[in-house]
Scaffold this motif. Structure first.
Motif, PDB file in Angstrom:
ATOM      1  N   GLY A  53       0.925  -1.313   0.071  1.00  0.00           N
ATOM      2  CA  GLY A  53      -0.019  -0.149   0.101  1.00  0.00           C
ATOM      3  C   GLY A  53       0.974   1.543   0.022  1.00  0.00           C
ATOM      4  N   GLY A  54       0.354   2.515   0.369  1.00  0.00           N
ATOM      5  CA  GLY A  54       0.981   3.811   0.398  1.00  0.00           C
ATOM      6  C   GLY A  54       0.241   4.749   1.036  1.00  0.00           C
ATOM      7  N   PRO A  55       0.691   5.990   1.130  1.00  0.00           N
ATOM      8  CA  PRO A  55       0.018   7.192   1.698  1.00  0.00           C
ATOM      9  C   PRO A  55      -1.160   7.553   0.800  1.00  0.00           C
ATOM     10  CG  PRO A  55       1.892   7.767   0.935  1.00  0.00           C
ATOM     11  CD  PRO A  55       2.039   6.322   0.749  1.00  0.00           C
ATOM     12  N   TYR A  56      -1.993   8.311   1.434  1.00  0.00           N
ATOM     13  CA  TYR A  56      -2.931   9.050   0.484  1.00  0.00           C
ATOM     14  C   TYR A  56      -2.301  10.321  -0.244  1.00  0.00           C
ATOM     15  CZ  TYR A  56      -7.245   6.628   2.003  1.00  0.00           C
ATOM     16  OH  TYR A  56      -8.236   5.628   2.195  1.00  0.00           O
ATOM     17  N   PRO A  57      -2.477  10.387  -1.476  1.00  0.00           N
ATOM     18  CA  PRO A  57      -1.838  11.539  -2.429  1.00  0.00           C
ATOM     19  C   PRO A  57      -2.659  12.809  -1.951  1.00  0.00           C
ATOM     20  CG  PRO A  57      -3.358  10.394  -3.655  1.00  0.00           C
ATOM     21  CD  PRO A  57      -3.392   9.324  -2.373  1.00  0.00           C
ATOM     22  N   GLN A  58      -2.360  13.849  -2.381  1.00  0.00           N
ATOM     23  CA  GLN A  58      -2.856  15.358  -2.210  1.00  0.00           C
ATOM     24  C   GLN A  58      -3.972  15.201  -3.234  1.00  0.00           C
ATOM     25  OE1 GLN A  58      -0.874  18.904  -1.577  1.00  0.00           O
ATOM     26  NE2 GLN A  58       0.927  17.988  -2.234  1.00  0.00           N
ATOM     27  N   MET A  59      -5.013  15.778  -2.999  1.00  0.00           N
ATOM     28  CA  MET A  59      -6.101  16.193  -3.710  1.00  0.00           C
ATOM     29  C   MET A  59      -5.966  17.183  -4.580  1.00  0.00           C
ATOM     30  SD  MET A  59      -9.361  14.949  -1.861  1.00  0.00           S
ATOM     31  CE  MET A  59     -10.249  14.483  -3.142  1.00  0.00           C
ATOM     32  N   ARG A  60      -6.157  17.247  -5.885  1.00  0.00           N
ATOM     33  CA  ARG A  60      -6.133  18.230  -6.992  1.00  0.00           C
ATOM     34  C   ARG A  60      -7.238  18.723  -7.491  1.00  0.00           C
ATOM     35  NH1 ARG A  60      -0.894  19.180 -10.916  1.00  0.00           N
ATOM     36  NH2 ARG A  60      -0.271  20.127  -8.794  1.00  0.00           N
ATOM     37  N   ALA A  61      -7.832  19.793  -7.388  1.00  0.00           N
ATOM     38  CA  ALA A  61      -9.115  20.408  -7.791  1.00  0.00           C
ATOM     39  C   ALA A  61      -8.919  20.819  -9.142  1.00  0.00           C
ATOM     40  CB  ALA A  61      -9.956  20.978  -6.688  1.00  0.00           C
ATOM     41  N   TYR A  62      -9.945  20.671 -10.027  1.00  0.00           N
ATOM     42  CA  TYR A  62      -9.915  21.088 -11.365  1.00  0.00           C
ATOM     43  C   TYR A  62     -11.392  21.835 -11.795  1.00  0.00           C
ATOM     44  CZ  TYR A  62      -6.065  17.963 -12.333  1.00  0.00           C
ATOM     45  OH  TYR A  62      -5.049  17.408 -12.399  1.00  0.00           O
ATOM     46  N   ARG A  63     -11.485  22.833 -12.612  1.00  0.00           N
ATOM     47  CA  ARG A  63     -12.675  23.426 -13.306  1.00  0.00           C
ATOM     48  C   ARG A  63     -12.264  22.863 -14.802  1.00  0.00           C
ATOM     49  NH1 ARG A  63     -12.785  28.390 -12.010  1.00  0.00           N
ATOM     50  NH2 ARG A  63     -14.078  28.379 -10.321  1.00  0.00           N
ATOM     51  N   GLY A  64     -12.776  22.012 -15.267  1.00  0.00           N
ATOM     52  CA  GLY A  64     -12.057  21.773 -16.714  1.00  0.00           C
ATOM     53  C   GLY A  64     -10.691  21.547 -16.747  1.00  0.00           C
ATOM     54  N   THR A  65      -9.939  22.131 -17.617  1.00  0.00           N
ATOM     55  CA  THR A  65      -8.574  21.767 -17.562  1.00  0.00           C
ATOM     56  C   THR A  65      -7.993  22.780 -16.633  1.00  0.00           C
ATOM     57  OG1 THR A  65      -8.361  23.401 -19.405  1.00  0.00           O
ATOM     58  CG2 THR A  65      -8.808  20.998 -19.884  1.00  0.00           C
ATOM     59  N   GLU A  66      -8.533  23.508 -15.836  1.00  0.00           N
ATOM     60  CA  GLU A  66      -7.869  24.486 -14.889  1.00  0.00           C
ATOM     61  C   GLU A  66      -7.676  24.044 -13.647  1.00  0.00           C
ATOM     62  OE1 GLU A  66      -8.849  28.743 -12.692  1.00  0.00           O
ATOM     63  OE2 GLU A  66     -10.169  27.970 -14.266  1.00  0.00           O
ATOM     64  N   VAL A  67      -6.358  24.178 -13.230  1.00  0.00           N
ATOM     65  CA  VAL A  67      -6.035  23.538 -11.537  1.00  0.00           C
ATOM     66  C   VAL A  67      -6.427  24.656 -10.780  1.00  0.00           C
ATOM     67  CG1 VAL A  67      -4.330  22.730 -10.116  1.00  0.00           C
ATOM     68  CG2 VAL A  67      -4.203  22.179 -12.542  1.00  0.00           C
ATOM     69  N   LEU A  68      -7.555  24.138 -10.023  1.00  0.00           N
ATOM     70  CA  LEU A  68      -7.931  25.241  -8.878  1.00  0.00           C
ATOM     71  C   LEU A  68      -7.131  25.349  -7.782  1.00  0.00           C
ATOM     72  CD1 LEU A  68     -11.782  24.603  -9.176  1.00  0.00           C
ATOM     73  CD2 LEU A  68     -10.509  26.254 -10.371  1.00  0.00           C
ATOM     74  N   GLY A  69      -6.385  24.045  -7.382  1.00  0.00           N
ATOM     75  CA  GLY A  69      -5.429  24.045  -6.386  1.00  0.00           C
ATOM     76  C   GLY A  69      -5.420  22.919  -5.693  1.00  0.00           C
ATOM     77  N   ASP A  70      -4.204  22.676  -4.697  1.00  0.00           N
ATOM     78  CA  ASP A  70      -4.248  21.346  -4.041  1.00  0.00           C
ATOM     79  C   ASP A  70      -4.185  21.337  -2.622  1.00  0.00           C
ATOM     80  OD1 ASP A  70      -3.304  20.412  -6.751  1.00  0.00           O
ATOM     81  OD2 ASP A  70      -1.162  20.916  -6.282  1.00  0.00           O
ATOM     82  N   HIS A  71      -4.839  20.323  -1.952  1.00  0.00           N
ATOM     83  CA  HIS A  71      -4.745  20.222  -0.463  1.00  0.00           C
ATOM     84  C   HIS A  71      -4.684  18.859  -0.180  1.00  0.00           C
ATOM     85  CE1 HIS A  71      -9.123  19.286  -1.121  1.00  0.00           C
ATOM     86  NE2 HIS A  71      -9.031  18.797   0.167  1.00  0.00           N
ATOM     87  N   ARG A  72      -4.382  18.597   0.915  1.00  0.00           N
ATOM     88  CA  ARG A  72      -4.331  17.312   1.713  1.00  0.00           C
ATOM     89  C   ARG A  72      -5.426  16.859   2.249  1.00  0.00           C
ATOM     90  NH1 ARG A  72       0.676  15.340   1.533  1.00  0.00           N
ATOM     91  NH2 ARG A  72       2.724  17.073   1.573  1.00  0.00           N
ATOM     92  N   LEU A  73      -5.854  15.406   2.316  1.00  0.00           N
ATOM     93  CA  LEU A  73      -6.967  14.929   2.941  1.00  0.00           C
ATOM     94  C   LEU A  73      -6.839  15.062   4.373  1.00  0.00           C
ATOM     95  CD1 LEU A  73      -9.565  13.532   2.084  1.00  0.00           C
ATOM     96  CD2 LEU A  73      -8.430  11.366   2.369  1.00  0.00           C
ATOM     97  N   PHE A  74      -5.569  14.858   5.043  1.00  0.00           N
ATOM     98  CA  PHE A  74      -5.456  15.037   6.081  1.00  0.00           C
ATOM     99  C   PHE A  74      -3.893  15.476   6.446  1.00  0.00           C
ATOM    100  CE2 PHE A  74      -5.151  10.699   5.545  1.00  0.00           C
ATOM    101  CZ  PHE A  74      -3.760  10.200   5.820  1.00  0.00           C
ATOM    102  N   GLU A  75      -3.562  16.259   7.407  1.00  0.00           N
ATOM    103  CA  GLU A  75      -1.972  16.527   7.570  1.00  0.00           C
ATOM    104  C   GLU A  75      -1.406  15.557   8.113  1.00  0.00           C
ATOM    105  OE1 GLU A  75      -0.186  19.432   6.589  1.00  0.00           O
ATOM    106  OE2 GLU A  75      -2.511  20.002   5.490  1.00  0.00           O
ATOM    107  N   PRO A  76      -0.397  15.117   7.497  1.00  0.00           N
ATOM    108  CA  PRO A  76       0.457  13.884   7.952  1.00  0.00           C
ATOM    109  C   PRO A  76       0.930  14.200   9.422  1.00  0.00           C
ATOM    110  CG  PRO A  76       1.836  15.243   6.183  1.00  0.00           C
ATOM    111  CD  PRO A  76       0.188  15.702   6.057  1.00  0.00           C
ATOM    112  N   ARG A  77       1.100  13.305  10.235  1.00  0.00           N
ATOM    113  CA  ARG A  77       1.418  13.248  11.737  1.00  0.00           C
ATOM    114  C   ARG A  77       2.626  12.471  11.577  1.00  0.00           C
ATOM    115  NH1 ARG A  77      -4.192  13.007  12.373  1.00  0.00           N
ATOM    116  NH2 ARG A  77      -3.933  10.748  12.803  1.00  0.00           N
ATOM    117  N   GLU A  78       3.787  12.771  12.591  1.00  0.00           N
ATOM    118  CA  GLU A  78       4.875  12.285  12.906  1.00  0.00           C
ATOM    119  C   GLU A  78       4.594  10.873  13.527  1.00  0.00           C
ATOM    120  OE1 GLU A  78       8.182  12.506  11.703  1.00  0.00           O
ATOM    121  OE2 GLU A  78       7.306  14.068  10.215  1.00  0.00           O
ATOM    122  N   ALA A  79       5.083   9.679  13.643  1.00  0.00           N
ATOM    123  CA  ALA A  79       5.078   8.701  14.416  1.00  0.00           C
ATOM    124  C   ALA A  79       5.733   9.109  15.718  1.00  0.00           C
ATOM    125  CB  ALA A  79       5.790   7.451  13.789  1.00  0.00           C
ATOM    126  N   THR A  80       5.123   8.410  16.774  1.00  0.00           N
ATOM    127  CA  THR A  80       5.654   8.659  18.095  1.00  0.00           C
ATOM    128  C   THR A  80       6.082   7.214  18.813  1.00  0.00           C
ATOM    129  OG1 THR A  80       3.479   8.817  19.182  1.00  0.00           O
ATOM    130  CG2 THR A  80       4.547  10.845  18.278  1.00  0.00           C
TER     131      THR A  80
END
Length: 467
Positions: free
Chosen positions: A66-93
């Motif tokens: 498996g692997g980590p979740y990728p960032q989400m990239r939002a579009y309007r047609g071919t235009e990139v509106l922006g990127d955001h993470r589904l959740f902020e990655p946390r450091e293992a403790t």
């Protein structure tokens, strides 16, 4: 007589079978389907479930595939509106070794669980439906694959349309929201990179294409077209082209496709006599937050050690605690997933610690009456944190297996580490571990086989020094 018959070989049934197998409890795991599930329906493995899978000997394979979740990239047609993470990655403790969600398509998760089950001598009997059962005070008579089987207990892990639940006559309380439907499918395509979870939120409904970790496929989530239950590959191509405005995105192969209808339902009973319900047979909810598969796995993890204990001579009353502990969890998860749907619609998809299931507790239940609380807030019923010992070992390594673990927080190692009567006793001399648990010297913590604190015992004098 067969000790346990399990109907349904999805993640819930497989988890239960693995737990019973490692405890040397005979069982049969049957499924009406003629072959394994081929789709990615549940793709998120939450932090607490990763801990469960570590204990069961499955996590290393999941991490490899498996692997980590990728960032989400939002579009309007071919235009990139922006990127955001589904959740902020946390450091293992030391206390939380797996703080982030892991992506693994359900077909692969099930495949790896079957692989682990085979190592323990078990197997799934596909094409072997449960078609009827009755029960009495001593056992269950079941018709399986056309033959009669006598079992001490039956567990229905046979999904949202559970034959076991319907035969029992247990109500499935809640609602089906016909206005909330979506297509979910696995396919191959060209024209998109695999670095992002690509989403087109506008138009007739949100469309998303998520690269499935460890594969060459994408998961499609899209509004269903009018008048067609399940479109063909050509129909999906038209839908994707219309939603994205991109002629360069070409779908090349459809592997699996399903039409999802929003169900928010749960039972009011997890047990009827010698028959139990687990996973989607007991609760179904929105896919928001990736809770369904995980909640089912943890149902099985709670039930497995209790079935084994009763079959080995413990009082049957222990099995009553399964419903008492897991039913409130399912109710909370139903509420969480519904709230997430509303929030996602209003604010966009975001996730936080609320979905990782590390804070689930059985406090106040029949196996964790109210009592002393440690300086760090731990009490009986809470998840037992991991910690690293001076010799490099982790507490989770000591917990691993079918036994209870007794942690004696002392200053010397005069008492040897030992295992007797299914209890492993370990003296903890590290002050850092004692501080992490928030207990004074001389305290004793009893950890259940499923990794929850059964008790924390502290003398009155010691408790006074910390609190």
């Amino acid at each position: 007589m067969l000790p346990v018959l399990i109907a349904g070989a999805g993640p819930t049934g497989l988890t239960l079978a693995i737990d019973l197998a490692r405890r040397n409890i005979p069982f049969r795991l049957v499924d009406a389907a003629t072959e394994p599930f081929a789709g990615s329906r549940g793709k998120g493995i939450q932090p607490r479930t990763q801990e469960v899978f570590e204990d069961l000997g499955v996590l290393a394979r999941l991490l490899a595939h498996g692997g980590p979740y990728p960032q989400m990239r939002a579009y309007r047609g071919t235009e990139v509106l922006g990127d955001h993470r589904l959740f902020e990655p946390r450091e293992a403790t030391d206390a939380v070794p797996y703080p982030n969600g892991l992506m693994s398509p359900q077909w692969r998760t099930e495949s790896l669980l079957r692989e682990r089950l085979a190592e323990l001598g078990g197997a799934v009997e596909f094409g072997t439906p449960l078609t009827g059962f009755t029960q009495d005070a001593d056992g269950v008579n079941a018709t399986v694959g056309g033959h009669t089987v006598r079992a001490s207990y039956l567990v229905g892990a046979d999904g949202g349309r559970s034959f076991v639940r319907k035969t029992l006559g247990v109500d499935f309380l809640g609602e089906t929201i016909e206005t909330q439907q979506m297509l979910v499918g696995d396919l191959r395509l060209t024209g998109l990179d695999r670095d992002f979870w690509h989403a087109w939120p506008g138009g007739s409904g949100p469309l998303a294409l998520c690269p499935l970790a460890g594969t060459d496929t994408f998961q499609l989530i899209a509004p269903p077209p009018d008048g067609v239950e399940l479109p063909t590959l050509a129909g999906l191509q038209e839908l994707v082209t219309a939603a994205t405005g991109r002629a360069d995105l070409r779908l090349t192969e459809l592997i699996w496709l399903s039409r999802y209808r929003a169900n928010v339902r749960m039972v009011d009973r997890y047990r009827v006599g010698r028959v139990f319900l687990a996973g989607d047979a007991a609760h179904v909810h929105s896919p928001a937050g990736g809770q369904g598969l995980n909640t089912g796995v943890q149902d099985a993890y709670n039930l497995g050690w209790k079935l084994a204990a009763v079959l080995s001579g413990e009082p049957d009353e222990l099995l009553e605690t399964y419903q008492a502990e897991r039913l409130p969890v399912a109710a909370d998860v139903l509420g969480l997933s519904s709230r997430l749907v509303e929030r996602d619609a209003a604010e966009g998809i975001r996730r936080g610690k609320e979905t990782d299931q590390l804070d689930i507790s059985y406090r106040g239940g029949p196996l964790a009456p109210a009592g002393w609380q440690s300086a760090t807030g731990l009490a009986a019923g809470d998840r037992a944190p991991d910690a690293r010992l001076a010799d490099g070992r982790r507490l989770f390594e000591l917990f691993r297996g079918p036994h209870w673990t007794r942690l004696e927080f002392g200053t010397t190692s005069a008492t040897p580490e030992l295992t007797s009567q299914n209890v492993r006793t370990v003296v903890i001399t590290e002050e850092s571990v004692r501080a992490s648990y928030g207990v004074p010297e001389g305290a004793v913590a009893l950890v259940r086989p499923d990794g929850y604190l059964g008790a924390i015992e502290v003398s009155a004098r010691a408790a006074h020094t910390v609190g």
